[in-house]
Design a protein around this motif. Structure first.
Motif, PDB file in Angstrom:
ATOM      1  N   SER A 199       0.833  -1.196   0.000  1.00 47.07           N
ATOM      2  CA  SER A 199       0.000   0.000   0.000  1.00 47.07           C
ATOM      3  C   SER A 199       0.875   1.257   0.000  1.00 47.07           C
ATOM      4  O   SER A 199       1.970   1.265   0.529  1.00 47.07           O
ATOM      5  N   CYS A 200       0.318   2.275  -0.638  1.00 46.61           N
ATOM      6  CA  CYS A 200       1.039   3.539  -0.767  1.00 46.61           C
ATOM      7  C   CYS A 200       1.055   4.256   0.574  1.00 46.61           C
ATOM      8  O   CYS A 200       0.016   4.427   1.203  1.00 46.61           O
ATOM      9  N   GLU A 201       2.200   4.667   0.971  1.00 49.63           N
ATOM     10  CA  GLU A 201       2.313   5.331   2.274  1.00 49.63           C
ATOM     11  C   GLU A 201       1.844   6.782   2.222  1.00 49.63           C
ATOM     12  O   GLU A 201       1.763   7.452   3.232  1.00 49.63           O
ATOM     13  N   LEU A 202       1.531   7.249   1.024  1.00 44.73           N
ATOM     14  CA  LEU A 202       1.121   8.646   0.928  1.00 44.73           C
ATOM     15  C   LEU A 202      -0.396   8.755   0.799  1.00 44.73           C
ATOM     16  O   LEU A 202      -1.040   9.436   1.571  1.00 44.73           O
ATOM     17  N   CYS A 203      -0.981   8.069  -0.196  1.00 43.91           N
ATOM     18  CA  CYS A 203      -2.423   8.194  -0.407  1.00 43.91           C
ATOM     19  C   CYS A 203      -3.181   7.026   0.196  1.00 43.91           C
ATOM     20  O   CYS A 203      -4.396   7.049   0.290  1.00 43.91           O
ATOM     21  N   GLY A 204      -2.466   5.994   0.591  1.00 41.87           N
ATOM     22  CA  GLY A 204      -3.119   4.887   1.252  1.00 41.87           C
ATOM     23  C   GLY A 204      -3.678   3.837   0.307  1.00 41.87           C
ATOM     24  O   GLY A 204      -4.293   2.869   0.740  1.00 41.87           O
ATOM     25  N   VAL A 251       5.584   4.616  -2.171  1.00 43.83           N
ATOM     26  CA  VAL A 251       4.358   5.212  -2.707  1.00 43.83           C
ATOM     27  C   VAL A 251       3.976   4.579  -4.037  1.00 43.83           C
ATOM     28  O   VAL A 251       4.795   3.932  -4.699  1.00 43.83           O
ATOM     29  N   CYS A 252       2.715   4.782  -4.426  1.00 39.98           N
ATOM     30  CA  CYS A 252       2.237   4.284  -5.708  1.00 39.98           C
ATOM     31  C   CYS A 252       2.798   5.168  -6.831  1.00 39.98           C
ATOM     32  O   CYS A 252       3.384   6.213  -6.582  1.00 39.98           O
ATOM     33  N   SER A 253       2.544   4.762  -8.040  1.00 41.26           N
ATOM     34  CA  SER A 253       3.146   5.494  -9.150  1.00 41.26           C
ATOM     35  C   SER A 253       2.553   6.904  -9.263  1.00 41.26           C
ATOM     36  O   SER A 253       3.241   7.844  -9.660  1.00 41.26           O
ATOM     37  N   ASP A 254       1.271   7.057  -8.913  1.00 41.47           N
ATOM     38  CA  ASP A 254       0.683   8.406  -8.923  1.00 41.47           C
ATOM     39  C   ASP A 254       1.424   9.322  -7.948  1.00 41.47           C
ATOM     40  O   ASP A 254       1.814  10.432  -8.270  1.00 41.47           O
ATOM     41  N   CYS A 255       1.573   8.829  -6.735  1.00 42.35           N
ATOM     42  CA  CYS A 255       2.184   9.644  -5.696  1.00 42.35           C
ATOM     43  C   CYS A 255       3.663   9.850  -5.966  1.00 42.35           C
ATOM     44  O   CYS A 255       4.254  10.817  -5.488  1.00 42.35           O
ATOM     45  N   ALA A 256       4.252   8.953  -6.713  1.00 43.90           N
ATOM     46  CA  ALA A 256       5.673   9.087  -6.999  1.00 43.90           C
ATOM     47  C   ALA A 256       5.961  10.384  -7.743  1.00 43.90           C
ATOM     48  O   ALA A 256       7.083  10.863  -7.755  1.00 43.90           O
TER      49      ALA A 256
HETATM   50 ZN   LIG Z   1      -0.327   6.869  -3.609  1.00 47.98          ZN
END
Ligand SMILES: [Zn+2]
Length: 165
Positions: free
Chosen positions: A16-21, A39-44
């Motif tokens: 799971s992404c540590e930024l957006c969850g 983080v996920c690729s979006d949050c990256a």
């Molecule tokens: Zn994310």
């Protein structure tokens, strides 16, 4: 028994992404706001390293503002300087040659006008001691300025200085 899992339960290898969850996504390491996160690729996209351009833009803005501030301070200094220049003519405030009975002329003119010595000085924004020196006939010794004499002449409609023709 995983201590860090707070029971999203689903199992598998989903991270799971540590930024957006977002869960069940593929994550990668990114530095966001100075913190190292998975983080996920979006949050990256928020990775600090990809914001290099924006940061240098901010840097440029800051330098620009600093330059503007410096320019404003420079202007203020210039204004101060011109203020001092226009007020620095005390050396030119020379006492003119006075008529022989300037002391009596001034004293009687002031009394005719109904002014106390200190009232007259206050009215004309001049030193009471200068007016007194004039009335006592010792303007030269007291170093009374020409502007004081001129102010008294104009206000009382008298002539204290000799005509210099
Ligand atoms: Zn994310």
């Amino acid at each position: 028994m995983a201590k860090y899992s707070t029971g999203s339960g689903g199992g598998g290898s989903g991270e799971s992404c540590e930024l957006c969850g977002a869960s069940g996504v593929e994550t990668k390491s990114a530095k966001v706001a100075g913190a190292q996160l998975e983080v996920c690729s979006d949050c990256a996209q928020h990775d600090d390293n990809t914001k290099g351009d924006q940061q240098s833009e901010r840097e440029t803005d800051r330098k620009k503002r600093a330059a503007q501030n410096a320019a404003r301070m420079h202007d203020a200094t210039k204004a101060d300087a011109s203020h001092w220049e226009s007020g620095a003519d005390y050396d030119d405030d020379q006492l003119p040659y006075l008529i022989s009975d300037y002391d009596e002329t001034l004293t009687s003119a002031r009394q005719d006008a109904g002014y106390q010595l200190e009232e007259l000085a206050e009215e004309l924004n001049i030193e009471e001691s200068d007016v007194l020196a004039l009335e006592q006939g010792r303007a030269t010794q007291a170093g009374v300025g020409g502007s004081v004499v001129a102010a008294l002449e104009e206000f009382l409609d008298i002539q204290l200085a000799k005509d210099q023709s």
